[in-house]
Design a protein around this motif. Structure first.
Motif, PDB file in Angstrom:
ATOM      1  N   MET A 709       0.707  -1.198  -0.015  1.00 59.80           N
ATOM      2  CA  MET A 709      -0.096   0.032  -0.111  1.00 59.80           C
ATOM      3  C   MET A 709       0.811   1.239  -0.026  1.00 59.80           C
ATOM      4  SD  MET A 709      -3.074  -0.543  -0.575  1.00 59.80           S
ATOM      5  CE  MET A 709      -3.629   1.191  -0.367  1.00 59.80           C
ATOM      6  N   CYS A 710       1.814   1.249   0.689  1.00 60.20           N
ATOM      7  CA  CYS A 710       3.174   2.492   0.765  1.00 60.20           C
ATOM      8  C   CYS A 710       3.490   2.678  -0.614  1.00 60.20           C
ATOM      9  CB  CYS A 710       4.024   2.209   1.617  1.00 60.20           C
ATOM     10  SG  CYS A 710       3.493   2.340   3.392  1.00 60.20           S
ATOM     11  N   ALA A 711       3.628   1.394  -1.412  1.00 54.13           N
ATOM     12  CA  ALA A 711       4.346   1.557  -2.805  1.00 54.13           C
ATOM     13  C   ALA A 711       3.021   2.152  -3.750  1.00 54.13           C
ATOM     14  CB  ALA A 711       4.956   0.296  -3.204  1.00 54.13           C
ATOM     15  N   PHE A 712       2.066   1.802  -3.524  1.00 56.85           N
ATOM     16  CA  PHE A 712       0.889   2.275  -4.386  1.00 56.85           C
ATOM     17  C   PHE A 712       0.651   3.558  -4.028  1.00 56.85           C
ATOM     18  CE2 PHE A 712      -3.436   2.487  -6.120  1.00 56.85           C
ATOM     19  CZ  PHE A 712      -3.188   2.058  -7.367  1.00 56.85           C
ATOM     20  N   GLU A 713       0.783   4.122  -2.690  1.00 59.79           N
ATOM     21  CA  GLU A 713       0.719   5.566  -2.553  1.00 59.79           C
ATOM     22  C   GLU A 713       1.490   6.378  -3.465  1.00 59.79           C
ATOM     23  OE1 GLU A 713      -0.994   7.883  -0.192  1.00 59.79           O
ATOM     24  OE2 GLU A 713      -2.527   6.006  -0.488  1.00 59.79           O
ATOM     25  N   ALA A 714       2.754   5.994  -3.764  1.00 57.51           N
ATOM     26  CA  ALA A 714       3.779   6.366  -4.525  1.00 57.51           C
ATOM     27  C   ALA A 714       3.230   6.412  -6.249  1.00 57.51           C
ATOM     28  CB  ALA A 714       5.182   6.007  -4.531  1.00 57.51           C
ATOM     29  N   VAL A 715       2.444   5.195  -6.343  1.00 59.58           N
ATOM     30  CA  VAL A 715       1.956   5.206  -7.776  1.00 59.58           C
ATOM     31  C   VAL A 715       0.950   6.174  -8.011  1.00 59.58           C
ATOM     32  CG1 VAL A 715       0.786   3.532  -9.215  1.00 59.58           C
ATOM     33  CG2 VAL A 715       2.606   2.826  -7.906  1.00 59.58           C
ATOM     34  N   GLY A 776      -5.438   4.619   4.793  1.00 61.60           N
ATOM     35  CA  GLY A 776      -5.055   5.418   5.670  1.00 61.60           C
ATOM     36  C   GLY A 776      -3.759   5.234   6.511  1.00 61.60           C
ATOM     37  N   LEU A 777      -3.410   3.891   6.774  1.00 61.65           N
ATOM     38  CA  LEU A 777      -2.265   3.624   7.263  1.00 61.65           C
ATOM     39  C   LEU A 777      -0.984   4.014   6.482  1.00 61.65           C
ATOM     40  CD1 LEU A 777      -0.724   2.326  10.057  1.00 61.65           C
ATOM     41  CD2 LEU A 777      -0.938  -0.073   8.680  1.00 61.65           C
ATOM     42  N   ALA A 778      -1.046   3.584   5.261  1.00 57.18           N
ATOM     43  CA  ALA A 778      -0.145   4.162   4.266  1.00 57.18           C
ATOM     44  C   ALA A 778       0.142   5.402   4.371  1.00 57.18           C
ATOM     45  CB  ALA A 778      -0.376   3.384   2.951  1.00 57.18           C
ATOM     46  N   GLN A 779      -1.165   6.269   4.238  1.00 55.68           N
ATOM     47  CA  GLN A 779      -0.936   7.636   4.113  1.00 55.68           C
ATOM     48  C   GLN A 779      -0.230   8.127   5.472  1.00 55.68           C
ATOM     49  OE1 GLN A 779      -4.456   9.793   3.486  1.00 55.68           O
ATOM     50  NE2 GLN A 779      -4.486   9.132   1.392  1.00 55.68           N
ATOM     51  N   LEU A 780      -0.480   7.546   6.537  1.00 55.75           N
ATOM     52  CA  LEU A 780       0.178   8.183   7.801  1.00 55.75           C
ATOM     53  C   LEU A 780       1.732   7.759   7.769  1.00 55.75           C
ATOM     54  CD1 LEU A 780       0.117   8.944  10.625  1.00 55.75           C
ATOM     55  CD2 LEU A 780      -0.196   6.453  11.379  1.00 55.75           C
ATOM     56  N   LEU A 781       2.186   6.663   7.287  1.00 56.00           N
ATOM     57  CA  LEU A 781       3.631   6.255   7.124  1.00 56.00           C
ATOM     58  C   LEU A 781       4.355   7.026   6.219  1.00 56.00           C
ATOM     59  CD1 LEU A 781       3.312   2.116   7.555  1.00 56.00           C
ATOM     60  CD2 LEU A 781       4.297   3.934   9.254  1.00 56.00           C
ATOM     61  N   THR A 782       3.734   7.596   5.040  1.00 54.20           N
ATOM     62  CA  THR A 782       4.179   8.312   4.001  1.00 54.20           C
ATOM     63  C   THR A 782       4.256   9.769   3.856  1.00 54.20           C
ATOM     64  OG1 THR A 782       2.297   8.175   2.430  1.00 54.20           O
ATOM     65  CG2 THR A 782       3.982   6.434   2.242  1.00 54.20           C
ATOM     66  N   THR A 783       3.236  10.155   4.409  1.00 58.83           N
ATOM     67  CA  THR A 783       3.155  11.496   4.566  1.00 58.83           C
ATOM     68  C   THR A 783       3.146  12.293   6.059  1.00 58.83           C
ATOM     69  OG1 THR A 783       0.773  11.444   5.154  1.00 58.83           O
ATOM     70  CG2 THR A 783       1.453  11.568   3.103  1.00 58.83           C
ATOM     71  N   LYS A 784       3.214  11.600   7.107  1.00 64.52           N
ATOM     72  CA  LYS A 784       3.432  12.221   8.398  1.00 64.52           C
ATOM     73  C   LYS A 784       5.065  12.249   8.737  1.00 64.52           C
ATOM     74  CE  LYS A 784       2.107  13.652  12.522  1.00 64.52           C
ATOM     75  NZ  LYS A 784       1.408  15.001  12.655  1.00 64.52           N
ATOM     76  N   LYS A 785       5.495  13.669   9.290  1.00 66.36           N
ATOM     77  CA  LYS A 785       6.811  13.786   9.617  1.00 66.36           C
ATOM     78  C   LYS A 785       6.987  14.275  10.861  1.00 66.36           C
ATOM     79  CE  LYS A 785      11.385  14.566   8.182  1.00 66.36           C
ATOM     80  NZ  LYS A 785      11.796  14.750   9.647  1.00 66.36           N
ATOM     81  N   LEU A 786       7.526  13.354  11.688  1.00 67.46           N
ATOM     82  CA  LEU A 786       7.953  13.808  13.273  1.00 67.46           C
ATOM     83  C   LEU A 786       9.156  14.803  13.249  1.00 67.46           C
ATOM     84  CD1 LEU A 786       7.278  10.547  15.014  1.00 67.46           C
ATOM     85  CD2 LEU A 786       5.793  12.427  14.718  1.00 67.46           C
ATOM     86  N   ARG A 787       8.955  15.850  14.004  1.00 63.26           N
ATOM     87  CA  ARG A 787      10.279  16.601  14.338  1.00 63.26           C
ATOM     88  C   ARG A 787      10.966  16.259  15.492  1.00 63.26           C
ATOM     89  NH1 ARG A 787       9.413  22.987  15.790  1.00 63.26           N
ATOM     90  NH2 ARG A 787      11.439  23.568  15.951  1.00 63.26           N
ATOM     91  N   VAL A 788      12.326  16.081  15.137  1.00 63.45           N
ATOM     92  CA  VAL A 788      13.281  15.872  16.338  1.00 63.45           C
ATOM     93  C   VAL A 788      13.491  17.125  17.189  1.00 63.45           C
ATOM     94  CG1 VAL A 788      15.397  15.024  16.929  1.00 63.45           C
ATOM     95  CG2 VAL A 788      14.128  13.891  15.023  1.00 63.45           C
ATOM     96  N   TYR A 789      13.464  16.943  18.345  1.00 64.99           N
ATOM     97  CA  TYR A 789      13.440  18.105  19.329  1.00 64.99           C
ATOM     98  C   TYR A 789      14.907  18.912  18.963  1.00 64.99           C
ATOM     99  CZ  TYR A 789      14.271  21.111  23.661  1.00 64.99           C
ATOM    100  OH  TYR A 789      14.195  21.817  24.464  1.00 64.99           O
ATOM    101  N   GLY A 790      14.741  20.167  18.976  1.00 65.07           N
ATOM    102  CA  GLY A 790      15.996  21.056  18.441  1.00 65.07           C
ATOM    103  C   GLY A 790      16.157  21.194  17.020  1.00 65.07           C
ATOM    104  N   GLN A 791      15.341  20.338  16.258  1.00 68.48           N
ATOM    105  CA  GLN A 791      15.792  20.553  14.631  1.00 68.48           C
ATOM    106  C   GLN A 791      15.194  21.674  13.922  1.00 68.48           C
ATOM    107  OE1 GLN A 791      13.762  17.455  12.133  1.00 68.48           O
ATOM    108  NE2 GLN A 791      15.724  16.934  11.286  1.00 68.48           N
ATOM    109  N   PRO A 792      15.666  22.370  13.169  1.00 63.92           N
ATOM    110  CA  PRO A 792      15.174  23.470  12.641  1.00 63.92           C
ATOM    111  C   PRO A 792      14.032  23.048  11.741  1.00 63.92           C
ATOM    112  CG  PRO A 792      17.350  23.474  12.132  1.00 63.92           C
ATOM    113  CD  PRO A 792      17.006  22.113  12.997  1.00 63.92           C
ATOM    114  N   LYS A 793      13.027  24.154  11.455  1.00 67.87           N
ATOM    115  CA  LYS A 793      11.918  23.804  10.620  1.00 67.87           C
ATOM    116  C   LYS A 793      12.240  23.486   9.332  1.00 67.87           C
ATOM    117  CE  LYS A 793       8.549  26.372  13.768  1.00 67.87           C
ATOM    118  NZ  LYS A 793       7.320  27.406  13.915  1.00 67.87           N
ATOM    119  N   SER A 794      13.231  24.371   8.933  1.00 65.35           N
ATOM    120  CA  SER A 794      13.402  23.877   7.467  1.00 65.35           C
ATOM    121  C   SER A 794      13.579  22.352   7.200  1.00 65.35           C
ATOM    122  CB  SER A 794      14.743  24.655   7.111  1.00 65.35           C
ATOM    123  OG  SER A 794      15.755  24.483   7.736  1.00 65.35           O
TER     124      SER A 794
END
Length: 797
Positions: A709-715, A776-794
């Motif tokens: 499903m993650c691969a098909f998200e890319a397709v 929905g699970l594939a969208q979460l794994l492919t589109t969600k981005k966690l921010r590491v503490y202290g990492q710049p927003k860029s």
């Protein structure tokens, strides 16, 4: 979209529920008039003896010394009665077997929700039609025929159900109890005038249910000494009861005897399916109204089975199990059981031709009566214009109209689509059909310009299709653990990760340090997984149990596998690779052999598929702005980018369904409990915990789904295909498959056959719902981005 999903869910729930209304509604009807032969019957009483779980060969064959295990019964076959094999039907269980014997109909399909201990609806039986019936044996069986009997004329004598213990030292006591209690019963009857009078009435039935052989077969197997000695005990007990009845009734020769079994048993001590060791049961009848032994014909004389039993000189007359009920009814002159579908075996009757003809006529009227009542009931609940006879002309008109479909190109595409659907349907029964499908997929580049425009990618597609095609040919049940294959899969993941890390070092990306650390962490997780698998395997071999360190490491890797991919960049290839490595770390911990290689090969094919679809889209003339390497997953996709559907999108939807099916059946078959190997969870726990172990094994099954499903998200992203359009196309494909499985639902056979046919229908019906969840699970794994503490927003791209 939400409203569409709710309506679709409701419709498919109705479709699912419909199979129980169509297939698993009781066929039994009530309200028939009793039918009986007006001529006087040959017997006044009948003795039915059922040796539960007795195989035909176990009774008829001779022992190692050339002696019969049942000398009394063998003497009956040679000098007094008729014999043969009673052919039972699946499910070969005690309840349906006894119902077929005594009531004359086979398994009631509505019992699918009731189990094997109780018949789901009321039914008529030989006992109910008798003047009096006395029965001895197991409460599970006897209570079925006494519960719904009209009047107070069916009497039961049961031992305590606790005596039915498969682990008991001496199961023969279940049979000696029956024989002893019958002797006491007739002894008491001599001093009880009321009981004595009843016993001397016409139309009396005695039923002996002997459970010892079945119990010994389950506990010790049918080849055991206990099973064979129990047959000798039963034979001796029958001889004593026959002698007792002759003495009690003054040898009036008005007693008919029937000896048979409800089902057989496999060599490993089970029953329920359709092997001949389960469906071949003995049948011996003698006494009033039963033919004497007959000489065998030339054809039977050459029967190897009879020669092996040394019975080639005596005619064998096989019988269907449901036919025994009308035979017994004819012998004592009671109405045929109202729900019986049995056909009277006139070859067993020793009577005039007039009596045989009248009995056959009565049998036909009794079956016809059921048809009339059934038709009347159907008319009452069916609209008049829908209750019409079937017309063959309708089929002719349909064929004519189809022969006149559309242009050749459309017909060719439709035939290819239909063939593809059939491959998917057949793969539920024969896993090698997935291999055939992948071989066809490998030829795809040659049917387009892909072979000339993108030869390297096409070669990769062919290679990985053929490599993945090997897995459905591998064994499912009984495979042996091979820890070295698991280690090999881990090494391949490390080599692939090393290649990616080397590529990153060569680039001058400003975010190199973060990505490099992430990949190094994932490589460390892979190494730890390999260590945990190898260490746990050795520890268990030495019988030292699961080390606590291994257990902690395994659970940490499982927990981090959900989080680590969300720390990677949303670049299409970077994110997919991160998902693969994290998933493989967990999958290695849950693997015991060759299946560890499966998600790796599957993912490689998915990566190639993404590139192939990009080339296909350019070839079809759709505008293209970005390369795959520069595309980023985004949760808020601009809907204006979506395009109109084209023919290639049907192929993409079919590819998705096919890859989901191969993710499901690629290395196993969850329809069989034997496909589950508890050794696959030993890195996490070894103490039996069904819910935890089940959850871990389900996650192992879901990992290939997630990768697809993650691969098909890319397709979808690269081809600008909307999720709603995809959902509709997959819905059409799954519903066409469901229509196949709707007609393949079984309401006959063993419980395993029936349950498997239902599960196939449910799996396909739920495909669309599961697809929404996986999307929905594939969208979460492919589109969600966690921010590491202290990492710049860029850094959050």
């Amino acid at each position: 979209m939400l409203l569409f999903f709710i309506v679709g869910l409701l419709v498919h729930f109705v479709f699912f529920a419909s199979i129980f209304d169509i297939y698993f509604t009781s066929p039994l009807v009530h309200g028939m008039a009793p039918q009986f032969t007006p001529l006087p019957p040959p017997a006044r009483r009948l003795v039915l003896i059922v040796a539960d779980g007795l195989r035909a060969d176990a009774l008829y064959e001779l022992d190692e010394k050339g002696n019969s295990r049942a000398p009394f019964i063998r003497n009956i076959i040679m000098h007094e009665g008729s014999w043969g094999i009673s052919h039972t039907r699946v499910p070969t269980e005690s309840r349906p077997g006894h119902v077929a014997l005594i009531a004359g109909f086979y398994e009631d399909v509505s019992a699918v929700a009731k189990g094997w201990k109780e018949n789901p609806v009321e039914f008529d039986s030989l006992f109910n039609q008798s003047k009096y019936t006395w029965s001895w044996g197991s409460p599970d069986i006897l209570s079925m025929f006494a519960k719904d009997a009209s009047g107070n004329h069916v009497f039961t004598y049961c031992y305590d159900a606790d005596n039915e213990d498969f682990g008991a030292k001496d199961a023969t006591k279940l049979d000696t109890w029956v024989f002893d209690n019958i002797k006491e019963f007739f002894h008491a009857a001599r001093n009880n005038q009321s009981l004595f009078s009843k016993l001397n009435e016409d139309k009396v039935v005695f039923f002996l249910h002997l459970l010892g052989i079945d119990t010994n077969g389950h506990a010790h197997r049918p080849t055991s000494r206990e099973y064979k000695d129990n047959i000798k005990l039963v034979d001796k007990g029958i001889k004593e009861i026959v002698s007792l009845l002759k003495e009690f009734y003054g040898n009036d020769e008005k007693t008919a005897f029937v000896f048979t079994s409800d089902h057989g048993m496999t060599d490993w001590g089970f029953h329920g399916a359709g092997h001949h060791s389960e469906t071949f049961t003995p049948f011996v009848a003698w006494g009033a109204g039963v033919k004497y032994p007959q000489k065998a014909s030339d054809q039977q004389f050459n029967d190897e089975l009879l020669k092996g039993w040394k019975l080639e000189y005596w005619k064998r007359q096989d019988i269907n199990q449901a036919d025994i009920a009308p035979l017994m009814a004819s012998l004592i002159g009671v109405p045929f059981p109202l729900n019986s579908v049995g056909i009277l075996p006139v070859n067993y009757l020793n009577n005039t031709d007039v009596f045989k003809a009248e009995s056959m006529y009565t049998n036909a009227k009794q079956i016809l009566e059921q048809f009339k009542v059934k038709m009347t009931q159907k008319k009452e609940v069916t609209l008049p214009f829908l209750f019409t006879p079937f017309k063959y002309q309708v089929i002719q008109d349909l064929v004519t109209s189809l022969c006149t479909f559309p242009p050749r190109h459309f017909v060719g595409s439709l035939l290819a689509f239909a063939l593809g659907i059939e491959v998917l349907v057949l793969s539920f029964f024969y896993r090698y059909m997935l291999t055939a499908g992948l071989i066809i997929f490998a030829c795809w580049p040659f049917t387009t310009q892909l072979w000339t425009r993108a030869k390297n990618i096409s070669m990769s597609w062919i290679f990985f299709c053929l490599l993945l095609a090997v897995f459905p040919l591998m064994p499912v049940v009984g495979r042996k653990p091979d820890i070295f294959l698991v280690m090999g899969a881990g090494l391949l993941v490390l080599l692939l990760s090393l290649f990616v890390v080397t590529s990153l070092i060569k680039t001058k990306d400003s975010f190199l340090n973060d990505q490099l650390l992430l990949h190094l962490f994932q490589m460390l997780s892979t190494v730890l997984s390999m260590w945990a698998v190898y260490s746990t395997h050795n520890s268990l071999l030495k019988k030292q149990g699961l080390p606590l360190t291994n257990q902690v490491v395994s659970w940490i890797i499982l927990a981090t596998s959900f989080v680590v991919p969300l720390l990677s960049p949303r670049n299409l290839l970077e994110r997919l690779f991160s998902i693969l490595v994290s998933s493989m770390s967990t999958y290695l911990l849950l693997s015991t052999g060759y299946e560890a290689l499966f998600p790796l090969v599957l993912s490689c094919l998915m990566f190639v598929w993404i590139h192939m679809e990009q080339e296909t889209l350019q070839q079809s003339g759709v505008s293209w702005k970005q390369k795959v390497t520069s595309i980023y997953f985004s949760y808020n996709t601009d809907i204006t980018q979506f395009r109109q559907l084209c023919m290639d999108d049907i192929r993409r939807a079919y590819f998705l369904v096919f890859f989901l099916v191969i993710a499901f059946f690629g290395t196993g078959n969850i329809a069989s409990i034997n496909s589950f190997d508890l050794a696959s969870v030993y890195c996490f726990l070894t103490v039996f915990s069904p819910f935890m172990m089940g959850a871990l094994m389900l996650w192992k099954i879901f990992i290939p789904f997630v990768l697809v499903m993650c691969a098909f998200e890319a397709v979808q992203l690269t081809t600008q295909l909307s999720s709603k359009s995809l959902f509709l196309m997959v819905l059409v494909i799954s519903d066409i498959m469901a229509l196949h499985f709707f007609f393949l639902v079984k309401d006959y056979g063993s419980w395993l056959d029936i349950g498997t046919s239902i599960s196939h229908y449910v799996i396909v019906m739920c495909l669309s719902i599961v697809l929404v969840f996986l999307n929905g699970l594939a969208q979460l794994l492919t589109t969600k981005k966690l921010r590491v503490y202290g990492q710049p927003k860029s850094h959050l791209i």
